[in-house]
Design an enzyme around this catalytic site. Structure first.
Site, PDB file in Angstrom:
ATOM      1  N   THR A   1       0.819  -1.217   0.000  1.00 51.14           N
ATOM      2  CA  THR A   1       0.000   0.000   0.000  1.00 51.14           C
ATOM      3  C   THR A   1       0.854   1.269   0.000  1.00 51.14           C
ATOM      4  O   THR A   1       1.988   1.251   0.494  1.00 51.14           O
ATOM      5  CB  THR A   1      -0.894  -0.008   1.266  1.00 51.14           C
ATOM      6  OG1 THR A   1      -1.511   1.254   1.416  1.00 51.14           O
ATOM      7  CG2 THR A   1      -0.092  -0.274   2.539  1.00 51.14           C
TER       8      THR A   1
ATOM      9  N   ALA B   1       2.043   0.383   9.546  1.00 51.17           N
ATOM     10  CA  ALA B   1       3.309  -0.088  10.135  1.00 51.17           C
ATOM     11  C   ALA B   1       3.498  -1.575   9.850  1.00 51.17           C
ATOM     12  O   ALA B   1       4.607  -2.039   9.550  1.00 51.17           O
ATOM     13  CB  ALA B   1       3.320   0.177  11.638  1.00 51.17           C
TER      14      ALA B   1
ATOM     15  N   LYS C   1       2.209  -3.252   7.291  1.00 46.51           N
ATOM     16  CA  LYS C   1       2.491  -3.440   5.860  1.00 46.51           C
ATOM     17  C   LYS C   1       3.928  -3.001   5.547  1.00 46.51           C
ATOM     18  O   LYS C   1       4.626  -3.649   4.768  1.00 46.51           O
ATOM     19  CB  LYS C   1       1.505  -2.638   5.001  1.00 46.51           C
ATOM     20  CG  LYS C   1       0.069  -3.139   5.011  1.00 46.51           C
ATOM     21  CD  LYS C   1      -0.120  -4.530   4.428  1.00 46.51           C
ATOM     22  CE  LYS C   1       0.093  -4.618   2.940  1.00 46.51           C
ATOM     23  NZ  LYS C   1      -0.270  -5.946   2.392  1.00 46.51           N
TER      24      LYS C   1
ATOM     25  N   LEU D   1     -14.653   3.507   3.029  1.00 49.07           N
ATOM     26  CA  LEU D   1     -15.470   4.704   2.809  1.00 49.07           C
ATOM     27  C   LEU D   1     -16.570   4.541   1.744  1.00 49.07           C
ATOM     28  O   LEU D   1     -17.758   4.757   2.033  1.00 49.07           O
ATOM     29  CB  LEU D   1     -14.561   5.886   2.424  1.00 49.07           C
ATOM     30  CG  LEU D   1     -15.312   7.197   2.206  1.00 49.07           C
ATOM     31  CD1 LEU D   1     -15.776   7.803   3.521  1.00 49.07           C
ATOM     32  CD2 LEU D   1     -14.424   8.210   1.471  1.00 49.07           C
TER      33      LEU D   1
ATOM     34  N   PRO E   1     -20.913   9.036   8.231  1.00 50.95           N
ATOM     35  CA  PRO E   1     -19.973   9.569   9.233  1.00 50.95           C
ATOM     36  C   PRO E   1     -18.641  10.009   8.626  1.00 50.95           C
ATOM     37  O   PRO E   1     -17.717   9.214   8.462  1.00 50.95           O
ATOM     38  CB  PRO E   1     -19.779   8.369  10.176  1.00 50.95           C
ATOM     39  CG  PRO E   1     -20.011   7.170   9.314  1.00 50.95           C
ATOM     40  CD  PRO E   1     -20.969   7.561   8.242  1.00 50.95           C
TER      41      PRO E   1
ATOM     42  N   ARG F   1      -7.457  11.423  -0.746  1.00 45.59           N
ATOM     43  CA  ARG F   1      -7.029  10.092  -1.176  1.00 45.59           C
ATOM     44  C   ARG F   1      -6.984  10.062  -2.702  1.00 45.59           C
ATOM     45  O   ARG F   1      -7.685  10.819  -3.363  1.00 45.59           O
ATOM     46  CB  ARG F   1      -7.994   9.010  -0.655  1.00 45.59           C
ATOM     47  CG  ARG F   1      -8.069   8.903   0.879  1.00 45.59           C
ATOM     48  CD  ARG F   1      -6.764   8.382   1.451  1.00 45.59           C
ATOM     49  NE  ARG F   1      -6.752   8.184   2.896  1.00 45.59           N
ATOM     50  CZ  ARG F   1      -6.289   9.094   3.771  1.00 45.59           C
ATOM     51  NH1 ARG F   1      -5.861  10.253   3.360  1.00 45.59           N
ATOM     52  NH2 ARG F   1      -6.255   8.800   5.071  1.00 45.59           N
TER      53      ARG F   1
ATOM     54  N   PRO G   1      -7.854   8.595  14.866  1.00 46.54           N
ATOM     55  CA  PRO G   1      -6.552   8.945  15.458  1.00 46.54           C
ATOM     56  C   PRO G   1      -5.426   8.724  14.437  1.00 46.54           C
ATOM     57  O   PRO G   1      -5.440   7.727  13.709  1.00 46.54           O
ATOM     58  CB  PRO G   1      -6.399   7.961  16.626  1.00 46.54           C
ATOM     59  CG  PRO G   1      -7.735   7.344  16.825  1.00 46.54           C
ATOM     60  CD  PRO G   1      -8.511   7.486  15.553  1.00 46.54           C
TER      61      PRO G   1
END
Ligand code: NAD
Ligand code: DAU
Length: 349
Positions: free
Chosen positions: A131, A158, A160, A196, A211, A220, A288
């Site tokens: 990714t 982390a 990946k 999403l 949301p 993105r 976060p």
């Protein structure tokens, strides 16, 4: 017959890769190894399950002895490794699961390949699908290139990043032939509705809130999943061993703009009055460690292998929307059961 192991083939991207290889290469035998987590679904491959060059194997990449036994039986010559825990929000809840699947699972596969190929690497390849999130976040400008330093910010990225490093290390240390691709956000048919686009399609269908994390000003770079599968085919056959290729959609969208476009297209598709779906948009607590922006410089794969995305975002999004609307049984099946408690935990606190 070329014996190819594809891991994670019952998932979103994997199912498109498996289908492409099974249909395009009848002289290859495709072994789809998947443990069928919540994200794996054999319904995704119903149309090809009877093909003579396709075999499904239910197994877990965490189980090294099973991997070794399978290598002995089927003598895999190449591996396209997609199996992973793939959702950032879930990685924030349970980082250790991501370490087990994404890091240890990858090392198990590397070990099985190394052990069973016994130093004879002619016509062998370990293709690791990764990714763009390994690069961390961009500011308002700039693009990720293959030489951008790794700087992962979530437990998912982390894990990946770590798996990428192990693949490269097995190449350097043991001479294992590999390629790695780092791709941007995919969308399309069969994506689990926690990400999403399918989450919001499902919520719009059911008149549920949309949301949007934080202020929605996160960017993105979206790529249609079938274009990703085409890129994987190309890199698998023509990519240079020991190389990394970035794959991206050349298609940056701020989340809030994307959600508005999706709402407009959904209103049309559902025959609803213009503006109805947008009323569902709700700004909620931010993720976060939320990365501000991802965007890929895909010039290496374009210049070396001639790949560029073939589907425009408007076309791809429309196809995606109609696929979900026409496959509501699929959608209902994957959103019953455990999905309900995931949803409550993630969005209803
Ligand atoms: P997904 O979550 O839809 O599918 C993952 C698949 O892996 C599922 O079928 C699941 O059952 C299987 N799996 C999980 N743990 C396993 C285990 N221990 N053993 C065997 N199988 C296991 O994921 P996806 O979105 O299709 O992503 C596939 C790969 O592509 C991942 O490696 C991901 O990191 C990478 N990737 C995804 C995107 C994206 O936008 N979705 C972008 C770039 C790279
Ligand atoms: O960039 C490639 C990566 O893209 C892949 O490696 C991951 O497997 C894949 O899940 C995806 O990661 P993202 O975190 O970018 O995708 P997600 O669909 O979860 O979120 C896209 C953006 O939308 C992100 O900025 C967070 C935001 N978002 C997401 C959800 C689920 C929301 O605002 N609300 C939501 O409910």
């Amino acid at each position: 017959m070329n014996s190819i192991l594809i891991t994670g083939g019952a998932g979103f991207i994997g199912s498109h890769v498996v289908r492409l290889f099974v249909e395009k290469y009848p002289h290859y035998h495709i072994f789809n190894l998947d443990s069928l987590t919540y994200a794996g679904n054999l319904e995704n491959l119903k149309d090809i399950e009877g093909k003579p060059n396709y075999t499904f194997i239910k197994a877990d990449i965490i189980d090294e002895s099973t991997l070794n036994a399978l290598f002995k039986t089927y003598r895999f010559e190449s591996i396209i490794h997609l199996a992973a825990e793939s959702h950032v929000d879930r990685s924030i809840e349970d980082p250790l699961l991501f370490v087990k699947t994404n890091i240890i699972g990858t090392i198990n596969l590397l070990n099985a390949a190394k052990k069973n190929w016994k130093g004879n690497f002619i016509n062998k390849l370990f293709y690791h699908v990764s990714t763009d999130e390994v690069y961390g976040t961009l500011g308002e400008t700039g693009l990720f290139t293959e030489t951008t330093a790794y700087n992962p910010n979530s437990p998912y990225s982390a894990s990946k990043a770590s798996s990428d490093h192990f693949v490269r290390a097995y190449g350097e240390t043991y001479g294992l032939p590999y390629v790695i691709t780092n791709c941007s956000n995919n969308y399309g048919q069969n994506q689990f509705p926690e990400k999403l686009i399918p989450l919001f399609i499902n919520n719009i269908i059911n008149n549920k809130e949309l949301p949007v994390y934080g202020d929605g000003n996160y960017t993105r770079d979206w790529l249609y999943v079938k274009d990703h599968a085409i890129a994987i085919d190309l890199v698998f056959h023509k990519g240079k061993q020991g190389n990394t290729y970035n794959i991206g959609g050349l298609n940056e969208w701020k989340n809030i703009d994307l959600v508005q476009l999706l709402c407009q297209q959904m209103d049309v598709a559902l025959g609803r009055k213009k503006g109805i779906s947008e009323k569902l948009i709700t700004f909620v607590k931010d993720r976060p460690g939320h990365d501000l922006r991802y965007a890929i410089d895909a010039s290496k794969i374009k210049n070396e292998l001639g790949w560029t995305p073939s589907v425009t975002f408007e076309e791809g999004l429309k196809e995606t929307i109609y696929w979900y609307l026409n496959n509501q049984i699929w959608l209902n099946n994957v959103t019953s059961g455990a999905y309900q408690s995931y949803y409550k935990k993630q969005y209803c606190n």
